[in-house]
Each structure stands twice: as C-alpha cells, then as structure tokens.
Design a protein around this motif. Structure first.
Motif: not given
Length: 464
Positions: A219-230, A232-239, A326-335
């Motif tokens: 919300a502080v650093f990414f407000s212009a790209v939906g940082g205030t309305t996150l 959902s997420h997609h959390g995973f590990v890669v090797e 962790v991919w953090c997503r905002s449906s509001v920003f995408r709409q």
C-alpha cells in the motif's frame, strides 16, 4: 472506468418493459437485492425440468430487482439460471482432476511441521521486519530496506529456523507424493520443479501473511498498481540446481506485486536480473540503463517488486537453490486496467513516450509563440528585405509547420507517424531554403557594397 449505458430519465425511473422473448437486462443495471422482498409471492417452479432445484428459483425470485418481479416465469427462469451458471463449479476434465488432486492431498497428506500452518510472526520473521510493519510508515520500512533499483526493495524477512522448517516441509511433501505415486502439479508453465504451497494446506497461513504483512508494505510502495487492494495470492516454491531447473527464462509475473525470498540451500550462481516494468504493448521493448540490475540471493532475504518488472534467473552453477514466491493480486486493479486508455504510469516505455509527446507539444507551443513574437525571428528579418507577398508566404509556411507538429501528436498512430515524417521532410526543406536565402542576401550586400560606398562618398562631398 466502464462505459455506462446512456438512458433517459424516464426509462431509468420506470424500468424496462420485460417479456419472455426480449433480451435479458444487464446484471449491472438490475442486480440482485441483498435483502429478500418478503411481500412478494414467488412463482412455483415444481412442474419445470430445471438444471437446479425449483426451491432455489423460488428463493432467488424474492431477491430479484423490483423491475423484474412481475416478469413472466419463463423470463425469470432464464435470468436466474444465467446467474447460477456463473457460480457453478467447472465440470471440465481438467477442473475435475484438479479438485480430485486437492481432495486426495487433504485426506492423505500428514504435515511434518504443523506449526507452519498457523501464522506466528515472532517465530517466522526477523524482529526488525515485525517492528517496521507494526509502525507501518514509509520511514519505518525504509529503515530496514534497500532500494537498489527504483521500485525494487530488498530486506531481511525470515528467520533461518523458518526457512529450514519450510524446506523440510516441502521435501516431506515431495517424498509423500513420490511414495503414493501422486504427480505434483507444478506452480507455473515455466518451472518444472517446485510445488504450490496452497495445495498441501498452507493457504490460510499465506493469506494471513499477505493480508497482515505484504499488503501494508504494498500500500505504501505500490499503490499505483493495486497495492492497496490486494485480495488474492499464488504462493509456491521453485527449485534450481544440477538435477533441477537450471535457470529461468525472461518473463513477467501474473501478479501486481511479487515477493521472492531465498530459503537456501548452498549454491552458486542463479542471480536474478531485472530489465524494467512494462505493459503488454511494450513487453519486448529495450531496457534503459537505469532499469538494469542483477541481484544475488541470500537465504532469508526478500526482494519485493512490481509483478510486471521483466526479470529472469541466471544459471545456478552448483548446489541446490529453493525460493519462496508469493504472487499478490488485485482484482480491482485488473478490472480498472481493462478500461485504461491513457499511458499507464507504471510502464517505463509508456512514460518515455509520454515525455517525448510532452516535449513535442512544448516545441509546438514554442513554435506558436515564435509566430506571435515574429519580430525576434531571424528568418522573418530576412523576409522583411523582400516584398509583402513573400512575407505572407513565410507566415503560411510557419502555420503549416505548426499544424504538422500538432498532427504528429494525435492519438491516431497512422496519422501521427505520417505527419511526423512530413514534418521532418518539411523542416529539412525549410532549413535549406532559408540557408540559400541567407547566402543570397549576403552576396547581394557584398556585391553592392562598393556602389553603396561610392554613392555615400559622393553624397557626402555634395553636402559639404
């Protein structure tokens, strides 16, 4: 923002005329009511062969928009059915397989570290990170962060005990899958190794992490790209390693904000490289010098960046590297982004084009001003040596040049490119023309200078 239907006042107040054969109204103009209309007696749907229970239709009818309550039964069946189908589970083979995969894990997999499945900030995070989030100010965050590249933040986040527990939990899940002959569904189309943490029960913990710790920072650093309305997420590990994925191709994430934390182990290589934030239209454009950065992973250290910041991973030369993403997503920003027509503020290439158009517009304004203040224009002074017709031609040329500049700034790409080319050709012709004029004037002055001096000398003698 979405374009609304333009209706007159009477139609809005009276509502549409409904019949079974007419087109269904939009959900946006006739949404369901939150509270049921207890004064309305719904129709009976028991005699119809319906995909859903007739009781559902009777119950939902009380929630219909007031303008639809007196519609025909056939209309209400179609309208309510369309709503129900939007929320009906996907019955495709892939969707069924995915649900079976989840149910199988939930019923059979036994967690190794049950304490991982409940958020415990004091045991998971380093103290400075917890304190910064608690204070929740830009100043508190910047005290624990470095920003080696604009919009890319690096900070210590996880304790080593948490990293080791999560690593062993992932390894335990992989052993279980191998033993039970369950094929692990990989986190994305690029990585061939790794696992989705939500699949084996860590979804609620990650939800809490995003909500209580990642969202405040975003919300502080990414407000212009939906940082205030996150939301959902997609959390995973890669090797990565000798017997794992070796590198990661150049790409952007399906996220508004990405958290990337190295969990370990011993490894060399595998640097993360960034090449600038881009929208879909400019995804393949060249990176500018100020957008380029290479980052060396350190276990427990996090890097937080815009999901559209183009990046990749170099080859892991030795050892075994595991990262939590962790991919953090905002449906509001995408709409909202679907309806954006202007340059997005977050795309580096869009901003460059915006600056260039602003520069061209300023140049056009200066040109227009110079037409008004023509007394200070050197070519105009040369024209003053000629007759009035040539002076008018000069002003016409200046007006034509101004119109070409304005045409190059229009929103139509084809017209903009065409007038830009014409403007460049016109400028070249104009400069060459006035260079010749200047030489002619100078030559005329030098040619007649002896005659002028002679006449002046004789005039002075005669006067004396």
């Amino acid at each position: 923002m979405p374009i609304l239907n333009n209706v007159d006042r009477n139609q809005t107040q009276a509502g549409p005329s409904i019949s079974g054969s007419e087109e269904l109204p939009s959900y946006s103009t006739h949404p369901l009511c939150l509270s049921p209309n207890t004064d309305h007696t719904p129709d009976n749907y028991e005699d119809l062969n319906l995909e859903f229970s007739p009781l559902i239709f009777s119950a939902m009818e009380r929630h219909l928009h007031p303008d639809l309550l007196n519609a025909t039964r056939e209309f209400k069946v179609q309208y309510i059915s369309n709503i129900l189908k939007r929320y009906k589970p996907d019955d495709s083979p892939a969707a069924v397989s995915f649900r079976d995969y989840h149910l199988n894990i939930q019923s059979q997999y036994e967690p190794l570290h049950k304490e991982l499945y409940t958020m415990n900030a004091e045991d998971f995070f380093v103290p400075d990170f917890v304190k910064a989030v608690k204070d929740n100010t830009e100043e508190s965050y910047r005290k624990i962060m470095a920003e080696p590249l604009s919009g890319v933040f690096v900070f210590d986040m996880f304790q080593q005990t948490f990293c080791q527990m999560l690593l062993s939990e992932v390894e335990n899940f992989e052993r279980w899958a191998q033993h039970t002959k369950n094929k692990i569904m990989r986190p994305n189309k690029i990585n061939k190794f790794g696992a989705v943490l939500d699949d084996f029960g860590l979804k609620s913990m990650l939800n809490k992490m995003v909500e209580d710790f990642i969202s405040p920072i975003s919300a502080v650093f990414f407000s212009a790209v939906g940082g205030t309305t996150l939301n959902s997420h997609h959390g995973f590990v890669v090797e990565y390693g000798v017997d794992r994925d070796s590198d990661l191709a150049f790409h952007v994430d399906d996220a508004e904000v990405t958290l990337n934390v190295c969990l370990g182990k011993n490894f060399s290589g595998g640097e993360l490289y960034f090449r600038g934030v881009r929208c879909n239209e400019h995804i393949d454009s060249n990176a500018k010098r100020e957008e380029i950065m290479d980052y060396v992973h350190v276990p427990g250290r996090a890097i937080l960046h815009h999901g559209r910041n183009r990046h990749g991973a170099k080859v892991t030369k030795s050892g075994h590297r595991v990262n939590l993403l962790v991919w953090c997503r905002s449906s509001v920003f995408r709409q909202m982004y679907k309806y954006q027509t202007e340059f997005p503020d977050w795309c580096g290439e869009c901003q460059s084009q915006k600056k260039e158009r602003r520069r061209q517009k300023d140049a056009a304004n200066r040109l227009e001003t110079s037409m008004t203040l023509h007394n200070y224009d050197f070519p105009l002074q040369l024209k003053a040596l000629s007759d009035g017709i040539e002076h008018v031609d000069y002003l016409i040329n200046r007006k034509l040049q101004l119109n070409l500049v304005k045409g190059s700034l229009c929103s139509d790409v084809f017209m903009s490119d065409l007038t830009k080319l014409l403007h460049e050709m016109f400028n070249k012709y104009w400069r060459d023309t006035y260079m010749v004029m200047t030489l002619v004037v100078v030559m005329v002055i030098f040619h007649f200078q002896p005659i002028i001096l002679h006449i002046s000398f004789n005039f002075d003698q005669h006067s004396s």
